[in-house]
Design a protein around this motif. Structure first.
Motif, PDB file in Angstrom:
ATOM      1  N   LEU A  18      -4.431   4.652   3.676  1.00 38.94           N
ATOM      2  CA  LEU A  18      -5.344   4.024   2.650  1.00 38.94           C
ATOM      3  C   LEU A  18      -4.778   1.945   3.110  1.00 38.94           C
ATOM      4  O   LEU A  18      -6.233   2.072   2.294  1.00 38.94           O
ATOM      5  CB  LEU A  18      -3.778   3.953   1.389  1.00 38.94           C
ATOM      6  N   VAL A  19      -4.977   1.493   4.094  1.00 33.13           N
ATOM      7  CA  VAL A  19      -4.877   0.283   4.497  1.00 33.13           C
ATOM      8  C   VAL A  19      -6.008   0.349   4.995  1.00 33.13           C
ATOM      9  O   VAL A  19      -6.641  -0.787   4.702  1.00 33.13           O
ATOM     10  CB  VAL A  19      -3.355   0.161   5.598  1.00 33.13           C
ATOM     11  N   ALA A  20      -7.003   1.061   5.518  1.00 33.99           N
ATOM     12  CA  ALA A  20      -7.583   1.349   6.433  1.00 33.99           C
ATOM     13  C   ALA A  20      -8.544   1.125   5.134  1.00 33.99           C
ATOM     14  O   ALA A  20      -9.485   0.955   4.914  1.00 33.99           O
ATOM     15  CB  ALA A  20      -7.826   1.874   7.327  1.00 33.99           C
TER      16      ALA A  20
ATOM     17  N   VAL B 135       0.976  -0.767  -0.416  1.00 32.38           N
ATOM     18  CA  VAL B 135      -0.267  -0.641   0.368  1.00 32.38           C
ATOM     19  C   VAL B 135       0.798   1.105  -0.055  1.00 32.38           C
ATOM     20  O   VAL B 135       1.617   1.219   1.015  1.00 32.38           O
ATOM     21  CB  VAL B 135      -0.851   0.168   1.009  1.00 32.38           C
ATOM     22  N   TRP B 136       0.658   1.721  -1.441  1.00 38.50           N
ATOM     23  CA  TRP B 136       1.976   2.890  -1.486  1.00 38.50           C
ATOM     24  C   TRP B 136       1.639   4.569  -0.656  1.00 38.50           C
ATOM     25  O   TRP B 136      -0.034   5.420  -0.646  1.00 38.50           O
ATOM     26  CB  TRP B 136       2.057   3.178  -2.755  1.00 38.50           C
ATOM     27  N   ASP B 137       2.088   5.865  -0.666  1.00 40.89           N
ATOM     28  CA  ASP B 137       2.206   6.674  -0.303  1.00 40.89           C
ATOM     29  C   ASP B 137       2.864   7.497  -1.504  1.00 40.89           C
ATOM     30  O   ASP B 137       3.937   7.448  -1.329  1.00 40.89           O
ATOM     31  CB  ASP B 137       2.147   7.837   0.594  1.00 40.89           C
ATOM     32  N   ILE B 138       2.599   8.104  -2.544  1.00 38.80           N
ATOM     33  CA  ILE B 138       3.929   8.153  -3.684  1.00 38.80           C
ATOM     34  C   ILE B 138       4.450   9.868  -3.171  1.00 38.80           C
ATOM     35  O   ILE B 138       3.652  10.883  -3.530  1.00 38.80           O
ATOM     36  CB  ILE B 138       3.148   8.339  -4.974  1.00 38.80           C
ATOM     37  N   GLY B 139       5.868   9.246  -3.840  1.00 30.53           N
ATOM     38  CA  GLY B 139       6.219  11.168  -3.198  1.00 30.53           C
ATOM     39  C   GLY B 139       6.924  11.779  -5.091  1.00 30.53           C
ATOM     40  O   GLY B 139       6.225  11.249  -5.470  1.00 30.53           O
TER      41      GLY B 139
END
Length: 441
Positions: A409-411, A256-260
């Motif tokens: 975002l996992v949730a 599960v990503w958060d994009i930088g």
């Protein structure tokens, strides 16, 4: 010649003995480290003055909006503690200097006035107090300004993060450099620790057990007071949901990503490795990198054995990357990863992620070792506040927000993974008919 006696905690005697380039102390409240260092700056000022030297003692903090935020009052109080020392100083409302005027104090906030340090003439000593938030950029620019052969840098701080620039640079610097003298100081090392302060300490031990080790024992901060997940993290530790966890070989792994971004000052890319096991969520691993291209993140996934992981991206995963005209979604699929993009949740998306994660926290289990950096991020994730108006301004966008956004975002992704098509909050309701193949999601 008369000899002055100076009372300082025994543990700090070795710090101020002999020659050194750097002297410092880290630890919790009530240790007398700040007052002692303030006093010793004045002792040095007096010694240099008597020797006919001229120069500046620079007192800095990372954040200083006015003299009220500086070490000025601490310096004044420390000098007045020693009547023999006070006799040699001229102390005004906004200044401190020796009576000859040869040695004076200058106060500066590094965050706003970092470049102006270069113009300071003859800095004999720089004392950086409350140094925990000082950035690596500030250290890099400050140190070369100490140009006198015997100039020294003094540092005092209460550690918060193991990976803070101050902690990484100075916590163990004296292990390999005899000209660096830094010790840990806590309340029990202060021979004059007052009873009134001890009552405050004991009250914190009873009423704020999550904060006590950091405030009084100089340990790293595990949960920021007022953090969005503070209570949930405390409950997780108490319930034993932070432990070593092995992935279930029969269950699907998700990244599960958060994009930088890829610039030097770009936001970090964060990835949580997760399994949804029945009603439980297993958080197995965590990755974070700043300024690295997509290829570096993919390489980490493969090196860790996550070749078959299914990638869950935030809505910007479908946007073109600023440097290369491709999307994260497309590039990951080309690299062989099954990928899905969660659509934009619109205004208030950050708070909806937080609320979703809070609801599911009792079902979450963390691998405390592999997820240490991610746990630190969600421990610090907190609201930005307008202190003058006393209102909240939403989640604070800082170093912790990237790992925290991916965690939220996992949730949010859980209903998709479990196929909860009747859930009113199912994000799939927004894109079920977009004609794309989500491969069983």
């Amino acid at each position: 010649m008369t000899t002055a006696q100076i009372k300082i905690p025994a543990k700090l005697v070795s710090v101020f003995e002999g020659e050194a380039d750097v002297r410092g102390a880290h630890g919790g409240r009530g240790s007398a480290k700040t007052r002692t260092f303030a006093k010793m700056t004045a002792v040095r000022a007096h010694m240099w003055d008597m020797a006919g030297r001229e120069g500046i003692i620079l007192c800095g903090r990372q954040f200083m909006n006015s003299l009220a935020d500086s070490s000025l009052e601490e310096i004044k109080a420390a000098i007045r503690d020693e009547p023999w020392l006070e006799a040699h100083f001229d102390i005004g409302d906004t200044y401190v200097r020796t009576k000859s005027g040869r040695i004076s104090y200058s106060f500066i906030g590094l965050a706003r006035n970092l470049n102006s340090i270069k113009s300071k003439a003859r800095i004999l000593l720089a004392w950086i107090d409350e140094a925990e938030p000082v950035t690596e950029e500030a250290w890099v620019k400050l140190i070369p300004t100490l140009r006198e052969e015997d100039s020294e840098l003094w540092i005092t701080w209460n550690p918060e993060r193991k990976k803070s620039a101050t902690n990484k640079r100075w916590r163990h610097a004296n292990d390999n450099d005899p000209r660096v003298k830094i010790v840990e100081m806590n309340w029990r090392d202060n021979p004059w620790f007052p009873e009134i302060l001890n009552r405050v300490r004991l009250k914190d031990m009873r009423e704020r057990p999550d904060q006590y080790p950091h405030i009084w024992e100089g340990e790293y901060l595990t949960v920021v007071e007022g953090a969005y997940y503070a209570l949930q993290l405390i409950a997780s530790r108490a319930a034993g949901r932070m432990q070593l966890i092995s992935a279930d070989p029969l269950m699907t792994l998700y990244a599960v990503w958060d994009i930088g971004g890829t610039g030097a000052k770009a936001d970090a890319t964060a990835i949580w490795i997760v399994q949804y096991v029945g009603q439980s969520i297993w958080l197995l691993d965590y990755y974070e990198a700043v300024g690295q291209p997509l290829a570096a993140h993919v390489e980490w996934l493969r090196e860790k054995g996550y070749e078959k992981v299914r990638c869950i991206l935030p809505h910007d995963g479908a946007n073109h990357e600023k440097v290369v005209q491709t999307t994260y979604e497309g590039a990951l699929r080309e690299a062989g990863f099954h990928t899905v993009v969660i659509p934009n949740q619109g205004a208030g998306a950050a708070m909806r992620r937080i609320q979703a994660a809070r609801r599911l926290f009792p079902q979450m289990y963390f691998d405390e070792e592999c997820c240490a950096a991610g746990i630190e991020a969600i421990s610090f994730y907190h609201e930005k506040r307008d202190e003058e108006r006393g209102v909240g301004l939403g989640p604070n966008h800082d170093w912790s927000s990237h790992g925290a956004d991916a965690f939220g975002l996992v949730a949010v992704a859980r209903p998709i993974i479990l196929g909860a098509v009747n859930d009113d909050e199912d994000p799939r309701d927004q894109w079920r008919d977009d004609g794309r193949d989500y491969g069983g999601y």
